[in-house]
Each structure stands twice: as structure tokens, then as C-alpha cells.
Design a protein around this motif. Structure first.
Motif, PDB file in Angstrom:
ATOM      1  N   PRO A  85       0.808  -1.227   0.000  1.00 49.88           N
ATOM      2  CA  PRO A  85       0.000   0.000   0.000  1.00 49.88           C
ATOM      3  C   PRO A  85       0.843   1.280   0.000  1.00 49.88           C
ATOM      4  CG  PRO A  85      -0.736  -1.534   1.702  1.00 49.88           C
ATOM      5  CD  PRO A  85       0.569  -2.050   1.201  1.00 49.88           C
ATOM      6  N   PHE A  86       0.296   2.296  -0.665  1.00 47.66           N
ATOM      7  CA  PHE A  86       0.787   3.669  -0.533  1.00 47.66           C
ATOM      8  C   PHE A  86      -0.319   4.441   0.170  1.00 47.66           C
ATOM      9  CE2 PHE A  86       0.924   8.095  -1.832  1.00 47.66           C
ATOM     10  CZ  PHE A  86       2.265   8.435  -1.690  1.00 47.66           C
ATOM     11  N   VAL A  87      -0.032   4.924   1.372  1.00 47.38           N
ATOM     12  CA  VAL A  87      -1.036   5.607   2.189  1.00 47.38           C
ATOM     13  C   VAL A  87      -0.588   7.043   2.421  1.00 47.38           C
ATOM     14  CG1 VAL A  87      -2.246   5.631   4.399  1.00 47.38           C
ATOM     15  CG2 VAL A  87      -1.676   3.442   3.312  1.00 47.38           C
ATOM     16  N   ALA A  88      -1.467   7.994   2.096  1.00 47.36           N
ATOM     17  CA  ALA A  88      -1.137   9.407   2.240  1.00 47.36           C
ATOM     18  C   ALA A  88      -1.983  10.031   3.340  1.00 47.36           C
ATOM     19  CB  ALA A  88      -1.363  10.136   0.916  1.00 47.36           C
ATOM     20  N   LEU A  89      -1.364  10.926   4.113  1.00 52.18           N
ATOM     21  CA  LEU A  89      -2.065  11.656   5.163  1.00 52.18           C
ATOM     22  C   LEU A  89      -1.551  13.082   5.188  1.00 52.18           C
ATOM     23  CD1 LEU A  89      -3.152  10.579   8.643  1.00 52.18           C
ATOM     24  CD2 LEU A  89      -1.619  12.534   8.496  1.00 52.18           C
ATOM     25  N   ASN A  90      -2.475  14.040   5.160  1.00 55.47           N
ATOM     26  CA  ASN A  90      -2.121  15.464   5.216  1.00 55.47           C
ATOM     27  C   ASN A  90      -2.290  15.949   6.638  1.00 55.47           C
ATOM     28  OD1 ASN A  90      -2.163  18.353   5.089  1.00 55.47           O
ATOM     29  ND2 ASN A  90      -2.542  18.202   2.888  1.00 55.47           N
ATOM     30  N   ALA A  91      -1.178  16.254   7.304  1.00 57.80           N
ATOM     31  CA  ALA A  91      -1.215  16.644   8.715  1.00 57.80           C
ATOM     32  C   ALA A  91      -1.928  17.968   8.929  1.00 57.80           C
ATOM     33  CB  ALA A  91       0.211  16.726   9.262  1.00 57.80           C
ATOM     34  N   ALA A  92      -1.992  18.802   7.896  1.00 61.15           N
ATOM     35  CA  ALA A  92      -2.642  20.104   8.041  1.00 61.15           C
ATOM     36  C   ALA A  92      -4.144  20.034   7.798  1.00 61.15           C
ATOM     37  CB  ALA A  92      -2.009  21.112   7.071  1.00 61.15           C
ATOM     38  N   ALA A  93      -4.614  18.944   7.197  1.00 63.52           N
ATOM     39  CA  ALA A  93      -6.031  18.852   6.819  1.00 63.52           C
ATOM     40  C   ALA A  93      -6.883  18.147   7.862  1.00 63.52           C
ATOM     41  CB  ALA A  93      -6.155  18.124   5.480  1.00 63.52           C
ATOM     42  N   ILE A  94      -6.271  17.577   8.902  1.00 66.76           N
ATOM     43  CA  ILE A  94      -7.004  16.806   9.904  1.00 66.76           C
ATOM     44  C   ILE A  94      -6.905  17.530  11.249  1.00 66.76           C
ATOM     45  CG2 ILE A  94      -7.143  14.590  11.107  1.00 66.76           C
ATOM     46  CD1 ILE A  94      -5.903  13.295   8.644  1.00 66.76           C
ATOM     47  N   PRO A  95      -8.030  17.736  11.928  1.00 66.25           N
ATOM     48  CA  PRO A  95      -7.991  18.402  13.247  1.00 66.25           C
ATOM     49  C   PRO A  95      -7.054  17.682  14.205  1.00 66.25           C
ATOM     50  CG  PRO A  95     -10.253  18.182  12.477  1.00 66.25           C
ATOM     51  CD  PRO A  95      -9.393  17.402  11.521  1.00 66.25           C
ATOM     52  N   LYS A  96      -6.429  18.459  15.070  1.00 61.74           N
ATOM     53  CA  LYS A  96      -5.436  17.923  16.004  1.00 61.74           C
ATOM     54  C   LYS A  96      -5.999  16.781  16.844  1.00 61.74           C
ATOM     55  CE  LYS A  96      -2.676  19.266  20.029  1.00 61.74           C
ATOM     56  NZ  LYS A  96      -2.299  20.387  20.938  1.00 61.74           N
ATOM     57  N   ASP A  97      -7.265  16.896  17.282  1.00 52.54           N
ATOM     58  CA  ASP A  97      -7.845  15.874  18.152  1.00 52.54           C
ATOM     59  C   ASP A  97      -8.044  14.547  17.432  1.00 52.54           C
ATOM     60  OD1 ASP A  97      -7.923  17.791  20.111  1.00 52.54           O
ATOM     61  OD2 ASP A  97     -10.028  18.327  19.778  1.00 52.54           O
ATOM     62  N   LEU A  98      -8.146  14.578  16.116  1.00 53.34           N
ATOM     63  CA  LEU A  98      -8.380  13.351  15.350  1.00 53.34           C
ATOM     64  C   LEU A  98      -7.103  12.780  14.729  1.00 53.34           C
ATOM     65  CD1 LEU A  98     -11.644  14.356  13.445  1.00 53.34           C
ATOM     66  CD2 LEU A  98     -11.434  13.111  15.599  1.00 53.34           C
ATOM     67  N   LEU A  99      -6.061  13.598  14.686  1.00 51.90           N
ATOM     68  CA  LEU A  99      -4.858  13.197  13.958  1.00 51.90           C
ATOM     69  C   LEU A  99      -4.186  11.986  14.589  1.00 51.90           C
ATOM     70  CD1 LEU A  99      -3.023  13.805  11.589  1.00 51.90           C
ATOM     71  CD2 LEU A  99      -1.786  15.460  13.011  1.00 51.90           C
ATOM     72  N   GLU A 100      -4.167  11.924  15.923  1.00 46.94           N
ATOM     73  CA  GLU A 100      -3.507  10.794  16.591  1.00 46.94           C
ATOM     74  C   GLU A 100      -4.205   9.487  16.255  1.00 46.94           C
ATOM     75  OE1 GLU A 100      -1.875   9.469  21.026  1.00 46.94           O
ATOM     76  OE2 GLU A 100      -3.383  11.067  20.838  1.00 46.94           O
ATOM     77  N   ALA A 101      -5.549   9.505  16.275  1.00 45.20           N
ATOM     78  CA  ALA A 101      -6.287   8.282  15.943  1.00 45.20           C
ATOM     79  C   ALA A 101      -6.111   7.920  14.479  1.00 45.20           C
ATOM     80  CB  ALA A 101      -7.774   8.478  16.268  1.00 45.20           C
ATOM     81  N   GLU A 102      -6.007   8.924  13.599  1.00 41.68           N
ATOM     82  CA  GLU A 102      -5.779   8.654  12.181  1.00 41.68           C
ATOM     83  C   GLU A 102      -4.447   7.957  11.971  1.00 41.68           C
ATOM     84  OE1 GLU A 102      -7.352   9.061   9.253  1.00 41.68           O
ATOM     85  OE2 GLU A 102      -9.202   9.597  10.292  1.00 41.68           O
ATOM     86  N   LEU A 103      -3.435   8.376  12.709  1.00 40.77           N
ATOM     87  CA  LEU A 103      -2.099   7.799  12.532  1.00 40.77           C
ATOM     88  C   LEU A 103      -1.978   6.416  13.168  1.00 40.77           C
ATOM     89  CD1 LEU A 103       0.285  10.835  13.117  1.00 40.77           C
ATOM     90  CD2 LEU A 103       0.204   9.412  11.072  1.00 40.77           C
ATOM     91  N   PHE A 104      -2.447   6.293  14.426  1.00 39.70           N
ATOM     92  CA  PHE A 104      -2.134   5.091  15.198  1.00 39.70           C
ATOM     93  C   PHE A 104      -3.335   4.186  15.456  1.00 39.70           C
ATOM     94  CE2 PHE A 104       0.763   8.540  16.543  1.00 39.70           C
ATOM     95  CZ  PHE A 104       1.930   8.037  16.006  1.00 39.70           C
ATOM     96  N   GLY A 105      -4.545   4.649  15.115  1.00 41.87           N
ATOM     97  CA  GLY A 105      -5.719   3.831  15.351  1.00 41.87           C
ATOM     98  C   GLY A 105      -6.122   3.815  16.823  1.00 41.87           C
ATOM     99  N   HIS A 106      -7.183   3.071  17.157  1.00 39.44           N
ATOM    100  CA  HIS A 106      -7.633   3.008  18.545  1.00 39.44           C
ATOM    101  C   HIS A 106      -8.295   1.665  18.818  1.00 39.44           C
ATOM    102  CE1 HIS A 106     -11.824   3.519  17.259  1.00 39.44           C
ATOM    103  NE2 HIS A 106     -11.434   4.535  16.503  1.00 39.44           N
ATOM    104  N   GLU A 107      -8.309   1.276  20.069  1.00 38.00           N
ATOM    105  CA  GLU A 107      -8.981   0.067  20.505  1.00 38.00           C
ATOM    106  C   GLU A 107     -10.461   0.350  20.750  1.00 38.00           C
ATOM    107  OE1 GLU A 107      -7.680  -2.867  20.680  1.00 38.00           O
ATOM    108  OE2 GLU A 107      -5.512  -2.456  20.566  1.00 38.00           O
ATOM    109  N   ARG A 108     -11.228  -0.676  20.746  1.00 38.46           N
ATOM    110  CA  ARG A 108     -12.647  -0.543  21.048  1.00 38.46           C
ATOM    111  C   ARG A 108     -12.816  -0.055  22.491  1.00 38.46           C
ATOM    112  NH1 ARG A 108     -17.150  -5.450  20.916  1.00 38.46           N
ATOM    113  NH2 ARG A 108     -18.918  -4.173  21.624  1.00 38.46           N
ATOM    114  N   GLY A 109     -13.632   0.978  22.662  1.00 39.53           N
ATOM    115  CA  GLY A 109     -13.879   1.528  23.988  1.00 39.53           C
ATOM    116  C   GLY A 109     -12.798   2.459  24.490  1.00 39.53           C
ATOM    117  N   ALA A 110     -11.847   2.840  23.625  1.00 40.73           N
ATOM    118  CA  ALA A 110     -10.755   3.713  24.070  1.00 40.73           C
ATOM    119  C   ALA A 110     -11.264   5.088  24.477  1.00 40.73           C
ATOM    120  CB  ALA A 110      -9.712   3.844  22.959  1.00 40.73           C
ATOM    121  N   PHE A 111     -12.345   5.538  23.875  1.00 41.31           N
ATOM    122  CA  PHE A 111     -12.953   6.818  24.213  1.00 41.31           C
ATOM    123  C   PHE A 111     -14.413   6.771  23.762  1.00 41.31           C
ATOM    124  CE2 PHE A 111     -10.474   7.131  20.292  1.00 41.31           C
ATOM    125  CZ  PHE A 111     -11.458   7.416  19.346  1.00 41.31           C
TER     126      PHE A 111
END
Length: 515
Positions: free
Chosen positions: A195-221
Motif C-alpha cells: 500500500p501507498f497511504v497518504a495523510l495530510n497533517a494540516a487537513a485533519i484536526p489535532k484531536d483526530l490526527l492521533e487516531a488517524e495515525l495510530f488507530g484506537h482500541e474498542r472503547g478507548a474513548f
């Protein structure tokens, strides 16, 4: 004595290289047919082989592959007049030492050959000769419309970097095509099937960027009803392109640094590390050194990312790329609308080439879409161009065409002065004075000055007037154009309508060559 062999079906190329190599005290041997070369290699071996890429009996890439299989220590330089990205990358992936773009400067060719002789079987980059050669796609086709020297350097870098997993930092203004470079690095490498996966750090709100990069477990928040894999996991085995990395928040920079160092991370709410094998390609239009000095970007992360840096030049620095890019974008726009492709008149093309394009290639593409929709005729005239291009044009009343963009009045500075060798010339001083006082008569003034100069020479009973004045004219034309083109000889040659080798020869003859 060092031996260099040349194979090319063009007799003129063989003759020029043969004479130049002999003059450089190198034993040269030239071949017209591949069979003759292969037969000679059975009994003798040169230090360097130069091969054309397009020949009637076998392509240069096929010959390169065959030579590298049988004689892996033989350095091969590929010559080509077709400077597309696919051929460039294929040459490097096939094990080429380097490549020469025709028409080439003979001094540069000799310098490259000398470097290949000195390195004697050592390649500038560790290239996997068995890496897959990916067929050219729409990304490559657009990039391959670039023939400027600066973009050829980018092509070389892609060819050398694509097979590796080294981290690359791409810098350049917005709209220059940084993501295209990243996609080309991926598509021409050993990770092309991943895969080639692209992510624009300026286009994603700060609160969502961490989950976009690293994902989350069920029930994490609240709202995390199921496990989600982030971009790092999606790109596992392939490439993660982090665009506008300079806008990434500091706390995420710390997590990113740890992933780059350890190759693992934790999902949000997770307790088990996730291991990934991802190649990172980052891009930014911001000067990261300045961001580091301001304390808004981690210095250790900067050094992690800045392993190999590629600067994508803005379009105003490679205006020779504008005509082929225009044709390409007009064809794309026509195909998307289901209409026949339009073309630009020479006057309209000149206006485009004189424009500085602050939005770079993206802005040029938008103009071409606008023209395809809005222009009433198949041949786009100067008057059909968008208002942004027409505003600020200076029109020549004698021809009715635009003669360029008006220069905004600015405080006097050294940057406004002509180059020293140009400014020192008496004819230039006179012409500048006359043009500054009577700009509308500039065309006539230099001719009047020339007439007076000829009369003065005749009155002094001078000889060889034509040769002297021609030399002065060429010196002014060459030095002024080179200063305007920031020393880029290929662009200057295009502007003057002469060959690049002619410029090199005349600069030496006129004593202007600083090389």
C-alpha cells in the motif's frame, strides 16, 4: 590507458564522442551494432560503456541488463534523448551508473565518464538490479512532461532512491507536485505491490490526527465502538506519505519519533505494541529549520526525517516545462469532458511562459481546465486567456500583442542591477539610459546607437568591424540571458533559439565561461 566504448546508431554522436575522448587521452572504440559490441566483449573489456537507449537491433535497457548479468563490474552510462521518468528509473534499476540527456554538453559528458572510470565498478547507489520495473502510469506521464535540468535531477534521485527504504523529505512550494514525487518513489520501488497511504497533517484536526495515525482500541474513548487500524498499520510493508509534516502538533511529533526509532507503537487505549515495517516519505512547504529554531518542530525528528532531501523547484524556475505540461493538461481536460483537445497559439503560450505561476503546476492545470471549458475556439488566442493572466500585461501597440508583464515599482536595490559583465559594457550603459528615459522608443534607440557606433568605427578607419560588433552583441545577449535565467544554460538556449552546446562554445570564445 583507460578504455571507453560507445554504441549508438547515430554516426554523429559516435564521431563527437570519439574525438572528444581521444583528445582527453582516453582510448575510444565505437560501435553501430549491438552484435559487434557483444562479440568484442568476449575478448576485451572497457572501463566504461556508453549506450544509446533507442537502437534498431536492441534497446539500450535490454543491452544494459545483458551486460550487467555477464559483466557486473562494468560501469554503463545510458544516453537518451527521451527523458521520461520511466526510462530514467528503469536505467538505474537495471544497474546503470548514470545517464546522459541528449543533446549533452561534451565537457559534462567527459566529467561523468571520468567519474565512472575512477569508481571502476562501484555504483553511486546500491540498486537492486532485480527490482521490478513498473509500467508508466498517469503519475509518471505527467511528471515526464518535465524536461528541465532541475527535474532531470529529481528523476535521477527517484531512480536511485526508489529501491531502498531510506526516509525521504520532499520540500517545495504548494502545488509543485510533492505527492507525485512520493508516489513515483513508491511505484518504482520494491514496495510497489504494497500500500501507498497518504495523510495530510494540516487537513485533519489535532484531536483526530492521533487516531488517524495510530488507530484506537474498542472503547478507548466515547464513540470508539470498534477497533480501528490507523494509517501506520494500513501502510504496513509499504509507504506512508506524511504531507505538510511541518504542521504536525508537538505531542504527535514525539510519538512519531518513537515509531521511527523503534518500529512499533500502541493504538489509543491499547496495551500491546503493534510492529510495522513502513517507509516514511514526508513533505512540507515550510522551512523546517526555521520551525526548529522557533521551537515548533522537534530537532531530533527533523534529523530523523532529513535523511535524503529532495527540493521540487517551482514552475517559475523551469518555464521550459510549461509547453509540454499545457498540452498534457489540455488533453486530460478534454478527455474528462468528452471534447477534442484544444491548443494554444504561439502568442498565448508566450503569455503563459512569462507568468510566474504562484500556484505552480496546480495553478497551470486549473488554467487548462478553465480554457477547455471557456474558450470558444479550438485554437486558444491570447484574448481567450483567464483574467489573472491578462491583468498586468504590457501591450506592444505596433504588433497588438503582449510584450510581457509590467514590472512593479520597487525601491532601488542591487538585485535590480544587470550582471557585472553586462553592466560594464558601454553600449549597455547607453541603451539602459535611453530605454529608461524613452521606453516606448527602446526598439529604435539601440539600432540608432548601433548605426552611430558603426559610423564611429568607420571614421577611425577600423578593420574587422563586423567581427568586433558581432562579438560584442553575442557577449551582451548571452550574459544578459544567462543572468535572467539564473545561469541555467538549457533555459537560456531555449530563449535565444540556439543549442546548449553553442552557448558553451561561445562563452568560452568570448571569455565568459567561469567553469
Amino acid at each position: 590507458m583507460k578504455k571507453v566504448w560507445v554504441i549508438d546508431d547515430d554516426q554523429a554522436i559516435r564521431w563527437v564522442l570519439d574525438k572528444a575522448l581521444q583528445k582527453a587521452d582516453v582510448q575510444a572504440r565505437c560501435f553501430e551494432r549491438v552484435d559487434d559490441l557483444l562479440l568484442a566483449l568476449q575478448t576485451e573489456r572497457p572501463n566504461v560503456l556508453l549506450t544509446d537507449i533507442r537502437m534498431p537491433d536492441m534497446s539500450g535497457l535490454e543491452l544494459l541488463q545483458r551486460v550487467k548479468q555477464q559483466y557486473p563490474d562494468l560501469n554503463v552510462i545510458v544516453m537518451t534523448a527521451f527523458t521520461d521518468l520511466d526510462s530514467t528509473v528503469s536505467a538505474f534499476q537495471g544497474g546503470a551508473f548514470d545517464y546522459l540527456v541528449k543533446p549533452f554538453d561534451i565537457n559534462e559528458a567527459l566529467a561523468l565518464i571520468a567519474r565512472a572510470v575512477e569508481q571502476g565498478g562501484q555504483h553511486p547507489a546500491d540498486v537492486d538490479a532485480n527490482a521490478p520495473i513498473v509500467e508508466s502510469d498517469s503519475v509518471d506521464k505527467m511528471m515526464s512532461k518535465s524536461s528541465s535540468r532541475s527535474m532531470q535531477d529529481i528523476f535521477r534521485a527517484i531512480g536511485r532512491l526508489a529501491p531502498s527504504k531510506v526516509t525521504v523529505l520532499i520540500t517545495g512550494e504548494s502545488g509543485t507536485g510533492k505527492e507525485l514525487i512520493a508516489r513515483a518513489l513508491h511505484k518504482h520501488g520494491v514496495r510497489a505491490h504494497k500500500p501507498f497511504v497518504a495523510l495530510n497533517a494540516a487537513a485533519i484536526p489535532k484531536d483526530l490526527l492521533e487516531a488517524e495515525l495510530f488507530g484506537h482500541e474498542r472503547g478507548a474513548f466515547t464513540g470508539a465502538s470498534h477497533l480501528r487500524r490507523g494509517r501506520f498499520e494500513e501502510a504496513n510493508g509499504g509507504t506512508l506519505f506524511l504531507d505538510e509534516i511541518g504542521d504536525m502538533p508537538l505531542d504527535l511529533q514525539t510519538r512519531l519519533l518513537r515509531v521511527l526509532a523503534e518500529g512499533s507503537f500502541y493504538r489509543i487505549g491499547g496495551t500491546q505494541p503493534v510492529n510495522v515495517d513502513v517507509r516514511i516519505i514526508a513533505a512540507t512547504h515550510q522551512p523546517l529549520e526555521t520551525r526548529v529554531a522557533q521551537g515548533s518542530f522537534r530537532e531530533d525528528l527533523f534529523h530523523r526525517l532529513n535523511v535524503i532531501r529532495l527540493r521540487v523547484p517551482p514552475l517559475r524556475e523551469r518555464k521550459e516545462d510549461i509547453p509540454p505540461l499545457v498540452k498534457h493538461f489540455l488533453r486530460l481536460a478534454a478527455a474528462s469532458l468528452g471534447v477534442s483537445a484544444k491548443r494554444l497559439s504561439p502568442q498565448a503560450m508566450r503569455v503563459l511562459q512569462d507568468f510566474d505561476f504562484p500556484g505552480n503546476v496546480r495553478q497551470l492545470e486549473n488554467f487548462c481546465h478553465w480554457l477547455t471549458v471557456m474558450s470558444p475556439a479550438n485554437v486558444i488566442e491570447q484574448s481567450d486567456l483567464p483574467p489573472e493572466l491578462l491583468n498586468g500585461l504590457v501591450f506592444d501597440s505596433s504588433t497588438g500583442h503582449a510584450s510581457g508583464y509590467a514590472v512593479q515599482a520597487e525601491p532601488f536595490s542591487e538585485a535590480c542591477m544587470p550582471s557585472p559583465e553586462v553592466a560594464a559594457h558601454p553600449l549597455v550603459d547607453k541603451a539602459n539610459t535611453m530605454t529608461a528615459s524613452l521606453p516606448e522608443q527602446a526598439a529604435a534607440n539601440w539600432q540608432q546607437l548601433l548605426e552611430k557606433e558603426v559610423q564611429a568605427q568607420l571614421a577611425q578607419d577600423a578593420s574587422d568591424i563586423m567581427d568586433k560588433l558581432t562579438a560584442e552583441f553575442e557577449k551582451i545577449a548571452l550574459s544578459t540571458t544567462l543572468a535572467y535565467c539564473h545561469g541555467h544554460r538549457t533555459e537560456a538556449a531555449t530563449r535565444l533559439g540556439i543549442g546548449r552546446n553553442t552557448i558553451t562554445r561561445k562563452l568560452k570564445a568570448l571569455g565568459l565561461d567561469d567553469d
